[in-house]
Structure formats: structure tokens, C-alpha cells
Design a protein around this motif. Structure first.
Motif, PDB file in Angstrom:
ATOM      1  N   GLY A 130       0.746  -0.947  -0.470  1.00  0.00           N
ATOM      2  CA  GLY A 130       0.380  -0.070   0.187  1.00  0.00           C
ATOM      3  C   GLY A 130       1.168   1.276  -0.241  1.00  0.00           C
ATOM      4  O   GLY A 130       0.879   2.000  -0.690  1.00  0.00           O
ATOM      5  N   VAL A 131       2.341   0.749   1.415  1.00  0.00           N
ATOM      6  CA  VAL A 131       3.157   2.443   0.693  1.00  0.00           C
ATOM      7  C   VAL A 131       2.840   2.586  -0.929  1.00  0.00           C
ATOM      8  O   VAL A 131       2.852   3.936  -1.904  1.00  0.00           O
ATOM      9  CB  VAL A 131       4.392   2.238   1.737  1.00  0.00           C
ATOM     10  CG1 VAL A 131       4.896   3.454   1.038  1.00  0.00           C
ATOM     11  CG2 VAL A 131       3.798   1.775   3.163  1.00  0.00           C
ATOM     12  N   VAL A 132       3.798   1.886  -1.051  1.00  0.00           N
ATOM     13  CA  VAL A 132       4.356   2.008  -2.698  1.00  0.00           C
ATOM     14  C   VAL A 132       3.540   2.122  -3.542  1.00  0.00           C
ATOM     15  O   VAL A 132       3.414   3.476  -4.587  1.00  0.00           O
ATOM     16  CB  VAL A 132       5.166   0.710  -3.135  1.00  0.00           C
ATOM     17  CG1 VAL A 132       5.709   0.748  -4.213  1.00  0.00           C
ATOM     18  CG2 VAL A 132       6.320   0.002  -2.455  1.00  0.00           C
ATOM     19  N   SER A 133       2.049   1.611  -3.739  1.00  0.00           N
ATOM     20  CA  SER A 133       1.128   2.123  -5.026  1.00  0.00           C
ATOM     21  C   SER A 133       0.305   3.646  -4.180  1.00  0.00           C
ATOM     22  O   SER A 133       0.312   4.374  -5.053  1.00  0.00           O
ATOM     23  CB  SER A 133      -0.387   1.235  -4.346  1.00  0.00           C
ATOM     24  OG  SER A 133      -0.917   0.868  -3.277  1.00  0.00           O
ATOM     25  N   GLU A 134       0.013   3.805  -2.622  1.00  0.00           N
ATOM     26  CA  GLU A 134       0.070   4.947  -2.480  1.00  0.00           C
ATOM     27  C   GLU A 134       0.789   5.895  -2.795  1.00  0.00           C
ATOM     28  O   GLU A 134       0.700   7.409  -3.543  1.00  0.00           O
ATOM     29  CB  GLU A 134      -0.508   5.157  -0.687  1.00  0.00           C
ATOM     30  CG  GLU A 134      -2.208   4.096  -0.293  1.00  0.00           C
ATOM     31  CD  GLU A 134      -2.149   4.671   1.035  1.00  0.00           C
ATOM     32  OE1 GLU A 134      -1.729   5.384   2.054  1.00  0.00           O
ATOM     33  OE2 GLU A 134      -2.459   3.206   1.067  1.00  0.00           O
ATOM     34  N   ARG A 135       2.388   6.381  -2.377  1.00  0.00           N
ATOM     35  CA  ARG A 135       3.497   7.257  -2.230  1.00  0.00           C
ATOM     36  C   ARG A 135       3.706   7.436  -3.926  1.00  0.00           C
ATOM     37  O   ARG A 135       4.072   7.754  -4.283  1.00  0.00           O
ATOM     38  CB  ARG A 135       4.515   6.890  -1.228  1.00  0.00           C
ATOM     39  CG  ARG A 135       3.148   7.697  -0.250  1.00  0.00           C
ATOM     40  CD  ARG A 135       4.762   7.278   0.848  1.00  0.00           C
ATOM     41  NE  ARG A 135       4.491   7.629   2.796  1.00  0.00           N
ATOM     42  CZ  ARG A 135       5.181   7.998   3.125  1.00  0.00           C
ATOM     43  NH1 ARG A 135       6.313   7.776   3.030  1.00  0.00           N
ATOM     44  NH2 ARG A 135       4.660   7.723   4.896  1.00  0.00           N
ATOM     45  N   ILE A 136       4.090   5.964  -4.938  1.00  0.00           N
ATOM     46  CA  ILE A 136       4.481   6.308  -6.231  1.00  0.00           C
ATOM     47  C   ILE A 136       3.641   6.562  -7.538  1.00  0.00           C
ATOM     48  O   ILE A 136       4.101   6.347  -8.412  1.00  0.00           O
ATOM     49  CB  ILE A 136       5.404   5.527  -5.715  1.00  0.00           C
ATOM     50  CG1 ILE A 136       6.681   5.322  -4.702  1.00  0.00           C
ATOM     51  CG2 ILE A 136       6.494   5.168  -7.166  1.00  0.00           C
ATOM     52  CD1 ILE A 136       8.117   4.692  -4.602  1.00  0.00           C
ATOM     53  N   GLY A 137       2.609   5.001  -6.169  1.00  0.00           N
ATOM     54  CA  GLY A 137       1.567   4.840  -8.094  1.00  0.00           C
ATOM     55  C   GLY A 137       2.203   3.872  -8.655  1.00  0.00           C
ATOM     56  O   GLY A 137       1.510   3.633  -9.946  1.00  0.00           O
ATOM     57  N   ALA A 196       7.384  14.854  -9.632  1.00  0.00           N
ATOM     58  CA  ALA A 196       8.212  13.711  -9.627  1.00  0.00           C
ATOM     59  C   ALA A 196       7.923  12.998  -8.460  1.00  0.00           C
ATOM     60  O   ALA A 196       8.886  13.931  -7.439  1.00  0.00           O
ATOM     61  CB  ALA A 196       9.822  13.162 -10.292  1.00  0.00           C
ATOM     62  N   LYS A 197       7.623  11.976  -8.098  1.00  0.00           N
ATOM     63  CA  LYS A 197       7.054  11.772  -7.259  1.00  0.00           C
ATOM     64  C   LYS A 197       8.268   9.849  -7.104  1.00  0.00           C
ATOM     65  O   LYS A 197       8.633   9.501  -6.593  1.00  0.00           O
ATOM     66  CB  LYS A 197       6.156  10.529  -6.739  1.00  0.00           C
ATOM     67  CG  LYS A 197       4.749  11.520  -7.113  1.00  0.00           C
ATOM     68  CD  LYS A 197       3.203  10.643  -6.494  1.00  0.00           C
ATOM     69  CE  LYS A 197       1.989  11.688  -6.029  1.00  0.00           C
ATOM     70  NZ  LYS A 197       1.613  11.001  -5.933  1.00  0.00           N
ATOM     71  N   SER A 198       9.209   9.641  -8.190  1.00  0.00           N
ATOM     72  CA  SER A 198       9.651   9.177  -8.172  1.00  0.00           C
ATOM     73  C   SER A 198      10.382   8.937  -8.877  1.00  0.00           C
ATOM     74  O   SER A 198      10.301   9.622  -9.819  1.00  0.00           O
ATOM     75  CB  SER A 198       9.239   7.597  -8.510  1.00  0.00           C
ATOM     76  OG  SER A 198       8.625   7.449  -9.512  1.00  0.00           O
ATOM     77  N   ILE A 199      12.132   8.856  -9.679  1.00  0.00           N
ATOM     78  CA  ILE A 199      13.141   8.595 -10.462  1.00  0.00           C
ATOM     79  C   ILE A 199      13.686   7.058 -10.023  1.00  0.00           C
ATOM     80  O   ILE A 199      13.373   6.322  -9.439  1.00  0.00           O
ATOM     81  CB  ILE A 199      14.682   9.926  -9.595  1.00  0.00           C
ATOM     82  CG1 ILE A 199      15.034   9.119  -8.848  1.00  0.00           C
ATOM     83  CG2 ILE A 199      14.095  10.815  -9.144  1.00  0.00           C
ATOM     84  CD1 ILE A 199      16.770   9.987  -8.263  1.00  0.00           C
TER      85      ILE A 199
END
Length: 92
Positions: free
Chosen positions: A3-10, A60-63
Motif C-alpha cells: 500500500g505504501v508503494v502504490s499510494e506514495r509512488i503509484g 516527480a514522485k519517483s526517479i
């Protein structure tokens, strides 16, 4: 954790990617990854320094970083530092 990965990074946590999250003080990080049979967590805390965060462009939420950059990051090496160049000497 998924959930953390999908919520914060999508992104899907079971995609095969490594997901790195930093603590507020930047002296700790967690790496989440799926090994094929379950979700794994790697935790590291530096005793005397902080992790140097890679810079994301815009909002950007991720790199994406390569294996070498991940190794440097886990070793506490600044990913954004560039070696200093010797000053140019002009001859006229």
C-alpha cells in the motif's frame, strides 16, 4: 507495505523494481522489493552521516537510478556531487 508503494509512488510493488524510502532525518532508508515469493524489506541506518538524496525533477514522485547509483547511495556517497574540474588556463 504494498500500500505504501502504490499510494506514495503509484506503482505496483510486485513489479520487480526496488523502491527506496528515506526517513525524515535522512539517516535511515528502507528498500522494498519483491523476490518472487514475497515482499522483502532492507533497512539501513547510517551512524554518523546522512544519505544524499537524488534530486527529482519538478514534482516527480519517483526517479530511476542504475545499479551503480544504488550502490553509491547505500554507501552514503553523494549522487549529485560532480568532480571538480581543474581551472582552465588561457594562453594569449
Amino acid at each position: 507495505m504494498t500500500g505504501v508503494v502504490s499510494e506514495r509512488i503509484g506503482r505496483e510493488a510486485r513489479s520487480g523494481a526496488l523502491f527506496v524510502f528515506f526517513g525524515k532525518r535522512r539517516d535511515a532508508l528502507k528498500v522494498f522489493f519483491f523476490d518472487g515469493s514475497g515482499l522483502c524489506v532492507f533497512y539501513k541506518r547510517l551512524d554518523h552521516s546522512t544519505f544524499r538524496l537524488p534530486v527529482a525533477e519538478g514534482d516527480a514522485k519517483s526517479i530511476v537510478i542504475d545499479e551503480r547509483a544504488l550502490d553509491d547511495l547505500l554507501d552514503g556517497i553523494d549522487l549529485e556531487s560532480k568532480p571538480r574540474k581543474a581551472p582552465r588556463v588561457r594562453t594569449h
